[in-house]
Design an enzyme around this catalytic site. Structure first.
Site, PDB file in Angstrom:
ATOM      1  N   TYR A 150      43.805  29.606  19.220  1.00  0.00           N
ATOM      2  CA  TYR A 150      44.242  28.235  18.918  1.00  0.00           C
ATOM      3  C   TYR A 150      45.268  27.776  19.955  1.00  0.00           C
ATOM      4  CZ  TYR A 150      46.176  24.378  16.122  1.00  0.00           C
ATOM      5  OH  TYR A 150      46.615  23.148  15.676  1.00  0.00           O
ATOM      6  N   LYS A 154      44.968  24.814  22.776  1.00  0.00           N
ATOM      7  CA  LYS A 154      45.874  23.656  22.775  1.00  0.00           C
ATOM      8  C   LYS A 154      46.594  23.517  24.123  1.00  0.00           C
ATOM      9  CE  LYS A 154      44.981  22.082  18.692  1.00  0.00           C
ATOM     10  NZ  LYS A 154      44.281  20.796  18.536  1.00  0.00           N
TER      11      LYS A 154
HETATM   12  P1  NAD Z   1      42.174  19.695   8.733  1.00  0.00           P
HETATM   13  O1  NAD Z   1      41.546  21.036   8.569  1.00  0.00           O
HETATM   14  O2  NAD Z   1      42.941  19.109   7.617  1.00  0.00           O
HETATM   15  O3  NAD Z   1      41.060  18.631   9.201  1.00  0.00           O
HETATM   16  C1  NAD Z   1      40.199  18.912  10.267  1.00  0.00           C
HETATM   17  C2  NAD Z   1      38.949  18.073  10.170  1.00  0.00           C
HETATM   18  O4  NAD Z   1      38.127  18.388  11.295  1.00  0.00           O
HETATM   19  C3  NAD Z   1      38.112  18.362   8.905  1.00  0.00           C
HETATM   20  O5  NAD Z   1      37.719  17.149   8.290  1.00  0.00           O
HETATM   21  C4  NAD Z   1      36.919  19.140   9.445  1.00  0.00           C
HETATM   22  O6  NAD Z   1      35.716  18.926   8.697  1.00  0.00           O
HETATM   23  C5  NAD Z   1      36.798  18.572  10.853  1.00  0.00           C
HETATM   24  N1  NAD Z   1      36.087  19.483  11.756  1.00  0.00           N
HETATM   25  C6  NAD Z   1      36.185  20.834  11.824  1.00  0.00           C
HETATM   26  N2  NAD Z   1      35.337  21.307  12.735  1.00  0.00           N
HETATM   27  C7  NAD Z   1      34.691  20.246  13.267  1.00  0.00           C
HETATM   28  C8  NAD Z   1      33.685  20.103  14.244  1.00  0.00           C
HETATM   29  N3  NAD Z   1      33.140  21.171  14.872  1.00  0.00           N
HETATM   30  N4  NAD Z   1      33.252  18.860  14.549  1.00  0.00           N
HETATM   31  C9  NAD Z   1      33.770  17.774  13.922  1.00  0.00           C
HETATM   32  N5  NAD Z   1      34.699  17.847  12.964  1.00  0.00           N
HETATM   33  C10 NAD Z   1      35.163  19.073  12.642  1.00  0.00           C
HETATM   34  O7  NAD Z   1      43.104  19.869  10.036  1.00  0.00           O
HETATM   35  P2  NAD Z   1      44.325  18.962  10.552  1.00  0.00           P
HETATM   36  O8  NAD Z   1      45.571  19.701  10.282  1.00  0.00           O
HETATM   37  O9  NAD Z   1      44.175  17.578  10.106  1.00  0.00           O
HETATM   38  O10 NAD Z   1      44.075  19.076  12.131  1.00  0.00           O
HETATM   39  C11 NAD Z   1      43.626  17.975  12.902  1.00  0.00           C
HETATM   40  C12 NAD Z   1      44.003  18.238  14.345  1.00  0.00           C
HETATM   41  O11 NAD Z   1      45.424  18.325  14.462  1.00  0.00           O
HETATM   42  C13 NAD Z   1      43.450  19.560  14.897  1.00  0.00           C
HETATM   43  O12 NAD Z   1      43.085  19.394  16.260  1.00  0.00           O
HETATM   44  C14 NAD Z   1      44.636  20.473  14.798  1.00  0.00           C
HETATM   45  O13 NAD Z   1      44.558  21.553  15.692  1.00  0.00           O
HETATM   46  C15 NAD Z   1      45.751  19.511  15.141  1.00  0.00           C
HETATM   47  N6  NAD Z   1      47.086  19.957  14.754  1.00  0.00           N
HETATM   48  C16 NAD Z   1      47.359  20.212  13.441  1.00  0.00           C
HETATM   49  C17 NAD Z   1      48.640  20.639  13.115  1.00  0.00           C
HETATM   50  C18 NAD Z   1      49.020  20.936  11.698  1.00  0.00           C
HETATM   51  O14 NAD Z   1      50.122  21.476  11.489  1.00  0.00           O
HETATM   52  N7  NAD Z   1      48.207  20.602  10.694  1.00  0.00           N
HETATM   53  C19 NAD Z   1      49.611  20.802  14.106  1.00  0.00           C
HETATM   54  C20 NAD Z   1      49.279  20.532  15.426  1.00  0.00           C
HETATM   55  C21 NAD Z   1      48.014  20.105  15.743  1.00  0.00           C
END
Ligand code: NAD
Length: 252
Positions: A150, A154
């Site tokens: 991950y 990133k």
């Molecule tokens: P989440 O798991 O709540 O939502 C992710 C969404 O992406 C889901 O609806 C899932 O169905 C969809 N998804 C998964 N694989 C997929 C694919 N192959 N094609 C299309 N859609 C797909 O996650 P989140 O926390 O909302 O994360 C969203 C983004 O933010 C990600 O890139 C994550 O790495 C990033 N992020 C999250 C955090 C955190 O703390 N939650 C921190 C930094 C970055």
């Protein structure tokens, strides 16, 4: 900030941060394409955003991504904003990580961002410019135990953001990224127990670590607000930049 009459695609918009971004962009006046691998989730979110379109797409499937861009342009005539947000996490020590899991995370979190940007660029050029907002992470700033794939993905997304900015500035296309810290979504909460076990913490000990930094989990709305700014003309001089969104967690 007004995003009208811009057309925006958000991948992974069926839940969490992506859903909040889709809602925020729409509230700012954009026409939003809600995309997710989970067709039902995309439909549910789009049903509550007037004027939006749901398009199911797995961002690791090149043909599906091409279809997402084509459907957007066919339906709305242009594309102005792209948020390649879809992401997953797998938690394990590096020494116990299978190549399959490594590839799975890189496929969604890096290849998926490449494919989305790669196929959106011609449409953005045709629109006379646009904005790409990538979702990186504070894990890209340093090593991150238990989530090597991950964090590596990133870090690559942060780097890719600057390359897109450099290659596309002559076309009026800006690329910026946000680097959120711990945001309250299932992506983080579903792995909290793994982190606590690996760090020898009691259940809930992860919350104490965050509290010890005098901070908290961020909200999806706090990420969406920053993405809306970077998607808008209000950030016209931001290009190739990254914005940390962690309440100061990584400041010391
Ligand atoms: P989440 O798991 O709540 O939502 C992710 C969404 O992406 C889901 O609806 C899932 O169905 C969809 N998804 C998964 N694989 C997929 C694919 N192959 N094609 C299309 N859609 C797909 O996650 P989140 O926390 O909302 O994360 C969203 C983004 O933010 C990600 O890139 C994550 O790495 C990033 N992020 C999250 C955090 C955190 O703390 N939650 C921190 C930094 C970055």
């Amino acid at each position: 900030i007004s995003l009208a009459p811009k057309v925006a695609i958000v991948t992974g918009a069926g839940a969490g941060i992506g859903e909040a971004i889709a809602r925020a962009l729409a509230e700012a006046g954009a026409t939003v394409v809600v995309s997710d691998i989970d067709a039902g989730a995309a439909e549910r979110v789009a049903a509550s955003i007037p004027g939006s379109l749901a398009v199911a797409a797995d961002v690791t499937d090149e043909a599906a991504v091409q279809n997402l861009i084509a459907r957007t342009v066919e339906t709305f005539g242009h594309l102005d904003v792209v948020v390649p947000n879809a992401g997953i996490a797998v938690t394990s020590p590096l020494a116990a990580t299978s190549f399959e899991d490594w590839r799975k995370v890189l496929a969604v979190n890096l290849d998926g961002v490449f494919l989305t940007i790669r196929h959106a660029l011609p449409a953005l050029v045709s629109s006379g410019g646009g904005a790409i907002v990538n979702i990186s992470s504070i894990t890209s700033l340093r090593g991150s135990a238990l989530i090597a794939s991950y964090a590596a993905a990133k870090a690559a997304v942060t780097n890719l953001t600057a390359t897109v900015a450099a290659e596309m500035r002559g076309y009026g296309i800006r690329a910026n990224a946000v680097q959120p810290g711990f945001i309250d979504t299932t992506l983080v909460t579903s792995h909290q127990g793994d982190f606590e076990a690996a760090l020898g913490l009691e259940p809930g000990g992860f919350d104490d670590l965050i509290a010890a930094k005098q901070t908290r989990y961020g909200t999806v709305e706090e990420v969406a607000a920053a993405v809306t700014f970077l998607a808008s003309d209000a950030s016209s001089w931001c290009n190739g930049s990254t914005l940390v969104l962690d309440g100061g967690f990584t400041s010391s």
